[in-house]
Design a protein around this motif. Structure first.
Motif, PDB file in Angstrom:
ATOM      1  N   ARG A  79       5.988 -32.842 -32.413  1.00 53.24           N
ATOM      2  CA  ARG A  79       4.895 -31.877 -32.515  1.00 53.24           C
ATOM      3  C   ARG A  79       3.644 -32.388 -31.820  1.00 53.24           C
ATOM      4  O   ARG A  79       3.301 -33.558 -31.908  1.00 53.24           O
ATOM      5  CB  ARG A  79       4.530 -31.529 -33.955  1.00 53.24           C
ATOM      6  N   SER A  80       2.964 -31.459 -31.202  1.00 54.08           N
ATOM      7  CA  SER A  80       1.698 -31.784 -30.557  1.00 54.08           C
ATOM      8  C   SER A  80       0.625 -31.916 -31.629  1.00 54.08           C
ATOM      9  O   SER A  80       0.778 -31.395 -32.741  1.00 54.08           O
ATOM     10  CB  SER A  80       1.321 -30.686 -29.562  1.00 54.08           C
ATOM     11  N   PRO A  81      -0.484 -32.583 -31.310  1.00 59.18           N
ATOM     12  CA  PRO A  81      -1.576 -32.667 -32.284  1.00 59.18           C
ATOM     13  C   PRO A  81      -2.059 -31.285 -32.734  1.00 59.18           C
ATOM     14  O   PRO A  81      -2.395 -31.099 -33.901  1.00 59.18           O
ATOM     15  CB  PRO A  81      -2.674 -33.416 -31.529  1.00 59.18           C
ATOM     16  N   ALA A  82      -2.060 -30.320 -31.825  1.00 58.99           N
ATOM     17  CA  ALA A  82      -2.503 -28.966 -32.191  1.00 58.99           C
ATOM     18  C   ALA A  82      -1.586 -28.365 -33.261  1.00 58.99           C
ATOM     19  O   ALA A  82      -2.063 -27.725 -34.210  1.00 58.99           O
ATOM     20  CB  ALA A  82      -2.543 -28.071 -30.963  1.00 58.99           C
ATOM     21  N   ARG A  83      -0.293 -28.576 -33.127  1.00 64.91           N
ATOM     22  CA  ARG A  83       0.640 -28.054 -34.139  1.00 64.91           C
ATOM     23  C   ARG A  83       0.465 -28.775 -35.472  1.00 64.91           C
ATOM     24  O   ARG A  83       0.579 -28.167 -36.540  1.00 64.91           O
ATOM     25  CB  ARG A  83       2.078 -28.154 -33.646  1.00 64.91           C
ATOM     26  N   HIS A  84       0.208 -30.087 -35.418  1.00 63.88           N
ATOM     27  CA  HIS A  84      -0.063 -30.824 -36.661  1.00 63.88           C
ATOM     28  C   HIS A  84      -1.322 -30.284 -37.338  1.00 63.88           C
ATOM     29  O   HIS A  84      -1.363 -30.118 -38.554  1.00 63.88           O
ATOM     30  CB  HIS A  84      -0.229 -32.320 -36.389  1.00 63.88           C
ATOM     31  N   LEU A  85      -2.344 -30.014 -36.530  1.00 63.37           N
ATOM     32  CA  LEU A  85      -3.595 -29.486 -37.102  1.00 63.37           C
ATOM     33  C   LEU A  85      -3.402 -28.087 -37.662  1.00 63.37           C
ATOM     34  O   LEU A  85      -3.970 -27.755 -38.714  1.00 63.37           O
ATOM     35  CB  LEU A  85      -4.703 -29.501 -36.043  1.00 63.37           C
ATOM     36  N   ASP A  86      -2.609 -27.262 -36.977  1.00 69.45           N
ATOM     37  CA  ASP A  86      -2.307 -25.930 -37.516  1.00 69.45           C
ATOM     38  C   ASP A  86      -1.587 -26.042 -38.855  1.00 69.45           C
ATOM     39  O   ASP A  86      -1.904 -25.324 -39.802  1.00 69.45           O
ATOM     40  CB  ASP A  86      -1.438 -25.135 -36.536  1.00 69.45           C
ATOM     41  N   ARG A  87      -0.622 -26.946 -38.922  1.00 77.12           N
ATOM     42  CA  ARG A  87       0.118 -27.149 -40.175  1.00 77.12           C
ATOM     43  C   ARG A  87      -0.813 -27.662 -41.270  1.00 77.12           C
ATOM     44  O   ARG A  87      -0.738 -27.232 -42.420  1.00 77.12           O
ATOM     45  CB  ARG A  87       1.269 -28.133 -39.929  1.00 77.12           C
ATOM     46  N   LEU A  88      -1.712 -28.576 -40.909  1.00 79.31           N
ATOM     47  CA  LEU A  88      -2.670 -29.100 -41.883  1.00 79.31           C
ATOM     48  C   LEU A  88      -3.572 -27.989 -42.401  1.00 79.31           C
ATOM     49  O   LEU A  88      -3.858 -27.912 -43.596  1.00 79.31           O
ATOM     50  CB  LEU A  88      -3.499 -30.221 -41.252  1.00 79.31           C
ATOM     51  N   ALA A  89      -4.000 -27.103 -41.511  1.00 78.11           N
ATOM     52  CA  ALA A  89      -4.835 -25.970 -41.921  1.00 78.11           C
ATOM     53  C   ALA A  89      -4.076 -25.065 -42.888  1.00 78.11           C
ATOM     54  O   ALA A  89      -4.638 -24.582 -43.876  1.00 78.11           O
ATOM     55  CB  ALA A  89      -5.296 -25.188 -40.704  1.00 78.11           C
ATOM     56  N   GLN A  90      -2.788 -24.845 -42.625  1.00 75.92           N
ATOM     57  CA  GLN A  90      -1.975 -24.022 -43.532  1.00 75.92           C
ATOM     58  C   GLN A  90      -1.832 -24.690 -44.896  1.00 75.92           C
ATOM     59  O   GLN A  90      -1.978 -24.049 -45.929  1.00 75.92           O
ATOM     60  CB  GLN A  90      -0.579 -23.803 -42.949  1.00 75.92           C
ATOM     61  N   LEU A  91      -1.550 -25.986 -44.874  1.00 77.45           N
ATOM     62  CA  LEU A  91      -1.316 -26.707 -46.125  1.00 77.45           C
ATOM     63  C   LEU A  91      -2.571 -26.797 -46.991  1.00 77.45           C
ATOM     64  O   LEU A  91      -2.485 -26.790 -48.213  1.00 77.45           O
ATOM     65  CB  LEU A  91      -0.804 -28.124 -45.827  1.00 77.45           C
ATOM     66  N   THR A  92      -3.718 -26.882 -46.360  1.00 76.67           N
ATOM     67  CA  THR A  92      -4.961 -27.027 -47.111  1.00 76.67           C
ATOM     68  C   THR A  92      -5.655 -25.710 -47.379  1.00 76.67           C
ATOM     69  O   THR A  92      -6.690 -25.677 -48.042  1.00 76.67           O
ATOM     70  CB  THR A  92      -5.935 -27.969 -46.372  1.00 76.67           C
ATOM     71  N   GLY A  93      -5.118 -24.620 -46.836  1.00 78.12           N
ATOM     72  CA  GLY A  93      -5.696 -23.308 -47.083  1.00 78.12           C
ATOM     73  C   GLY A  93      -6.880 -22.983 -46.203  1.00 78.12           C
ATOM     74  O   GLY A  93      -7.630 -22.054 -46.484  1.00 78.12           O
ATOM     75  N   ILE A  94      -7.065 -23.739 -45.136  1.00 77.68           N
ATOM     76  CA  ILE A  94      -8.164 -23.462 -44.207  1.00 77.68           C
ATOM     77  C   ILE A  94      -7.695 -22.372 -43.255  1.00 77.68           C
ATOM     78  O   ILE A  94      -6.689 -22.495 -42.592  1.00 77.68           O
ATOM     79  CB  ILE A  94      -8.547 -24.720 -43.405  1.00 77.68           C
ATOM     80  N   ASP A  95      -8.448 -21.307 -43.172  1.00 77.43           N
ATOM     81  CA  ASP A  95      -8.097 -20.196 -42.298  1.00 77.43           C
ATOM     82  C   ASP A  95      -8.885 -20.344 -41.010  1.00 77.43           C
ATOM     83  O   ASP A  95     -10.110 -20.290 -41.025  1.00 77.43           O
ATOM     84  CB  ASP A  95      -8.420 -18.871 -42.986  1.00 77.43           C
ATOM     85  N   GLU A  96      -8.204 -20.493 -39.881  1.00 77.24           N
ATOM     86  CA  GLU A  96      -8.900 -20.701 -38.607  1.00 77.24           C
ATOM     87  C   GLU A  96      -9.679 -19.471 -38.155  1.00 77.24           C
ATOM     88  O   GLU A  96     -10.564 -19.568 -37.319  1.00 77.24           O
ATOM     89  CB  GLU A  96      -7.928 -21.131 -37.523  1.00 77.24           C
ATOM     90  N   THR A  97      -9.368 -18.301 -38.701  1.00 78.24           N
ATOM     91  CA  THR A  97     -10.099 -17.101 -38.311  1.00 78.24           C
ATOM     92  C   THR A  97     -11.373 -16.931 -39.123  1.00 78.24           C
ATOM     93  O   THR A  97     -12.193 -16.095 -38.809  1.00 78.24           O
ATOM     94  CB  THR A  97      -9.229 -15.840 -38.478  1.00 78.24           C
ATOM     95  N   HIS A  98     -11.535 -17.734 -40.162  1.00 78.09           N
ATOM     96  CA  HIS A  98     -12.720 -17.649 -41.017  1.00 78.09           C
ATOM     97  C   HIS A  98     -13.890 -18.352 -40.338  1.00 78.09           C
ATOM     98  O   HIS A  98     -13.805 -19.516 -39.977  1.00 78.09           O
ATOM     99  CB  HIS A  98     -12.445 -18.296 -42.374  1.00 78.09           C
ATOM    100  N   THR A  99     -14.967 -17.661 -40.166  1.00 78.04           N
ATOM    101  CA  THR A  99     -16.182 -18.245 -39.609  1.00 78.04           C
ATOM    102  C   THR A  99     -17.150 -18.496 -40.757  1.00 78.04           C
ATOM    103  O   THR A  99     -17.557 -17.559 -41.443  1.00 78.04           O
ATOM    104  CB  THR A  99     -16.829 -17.294 -38.588  1.00 78.04           C
ATOM    105  N   PRO A 100     -17.511 -19.771 -40.971  1.00 76.88           N
ATOM    106  CA  PRO A 100     -18.406 -20.059 -42.099  1.00 76.88           C
ATOM    107  C   PRO A 100     -19.799 -19.489 -41.875  1.00 76.88           C
ATOM    108  O   PRO A 100     -20.243 -19.320 -40.750  1.00 76.88           O
ATOM    109  CB  PRO A 100     -18.443 -21.591 -42.137  1.00 76.88           C
ATOM    110  N   ASP A 101     -20.456 -19.201 -42.974  1.00 73.28           N
ATOM    111  CA  ASP A 101     -21.821 -18.705 -42.936  1.00 73.28           C
ATOM    112  C   ASP A 101     -22.745 -19.840 -42.537  1.00 73.28           C
ATOM    113  O   ASP A 101     -22.757 -20.890 -43.188  1.00 73.28           O
ATOM    114  CB  ASP A 101     -22.195 -18.156 -44.317  1.00 73.28           C
ATOM    115  N   PRO A 102     -23.525 -19.697 -41.448  1.00 75.68           N
ATOM    116  CA  PRO A 102     -24.406 -20.791 -41.014  1.00 75.68           C
ATOM    117  C   PRO A 102     -25.393 -21.229 -42.088  1.00 75.68           C
ATOM    118  O   PRO A 102     -25.738 -22.398 -42.173  1.00 75.68           O
ATOM    119  CB  PRO A 102     -25.145 -20.204 -39.808  1.00 75.68           C
ATOM    120  N   ALA A 103     -25.843 -20.298 -42.926  1.00 80.95           N
ATOM    121  CA  ALA A 103     -26.772 -20.639 -43.994  1.00 80.95           C
ATOM    122  C   ALA A 103     -26.107 -21.571 -45.017  1.00 80.95           C
ATOM    123  O   ALA A 103     -26.742 -22.471 -45.559  1.00 80.95           O
ATOM    124  CB  ALA A 103     -27.299 -19.390 -44.672  1.00 80.95           C
ATOM    125  N   ALA A 104     -24.819 -21.358 -45.257  1.00 81.43           N
ATOM    126  CA  ALA A 104     -24.101 -22.198 -46.212  1.00 81.43           C
ATOM    127  C   ALA A 104     -23.932 -23.603 -45.656  1.00 81.43           C
ATOM    128  O   ALA A 104     -23.947 -24.578 -46.400  1.00 81.43           O
ATOM    129  CB  ALA A 104     -22.750 -21.579 -46.532  1.00 81.43           C
TER     130      ALA A 104
END
Length: 107
Positions: A79-104
């Motif tokens: 697996r490429s690092p990008a695929r590992h990071l995608d898997r890590l995002a899935q496992l931790t519940g981080i949604d790559e389409t979510h844009t955090p609120d700058p104020a937060a």
């Protein structure tokens, strides 16, 4: 320069230890982190090895090119690092389409 040896070592050491508080549910995340750091470090080290040896590093007179080939093939097979990071995002519940609120983020 400041290569990725320390990060890779940390990823491998962390990946080889049992999770804190004996939590096997964290093993997949740890494996992803080790995969990202080690893959990047291997490719960086192999490329730098060729640079250090100059033109000879890319010939059959020296084995430096074999390390670059090995790092590249390992990236494809493990697996490429990008695929590992995608898997890590899935496992931790981080949604790559979510844009955090700058104020937060600011505080």
């Amino acid at each position: 320069g400041g290569g990725g040896g320390g990060a890779a070592r940390g990823g491998v050491v962390g990946g080889g230890r049992p999770p804190p508080d004996n939590r096997p549910d964290e093993l997949p995340e740890t494996a992803c982190i080790a995969g990202v750091t080690c893959s990047e470090a291997a490719l960086l080290a192999a490329g730098e090895n060729i640079q250090v040896h100059g033109g000879m590093g890319a010939t059959w007179e020296h084995s430096a090119h074999l390390y670059l080939k090995r790092a590249t093939v390992s990236r494809l097979l493990l697996r490429s690092p990008a695929r590992h990071l995608d898997r890590l995002a899935q496992l931790t519940g981080i949604d790559e389409t979510h844009t955090p609120d700058p104020a937060a983020i600011a505080g």
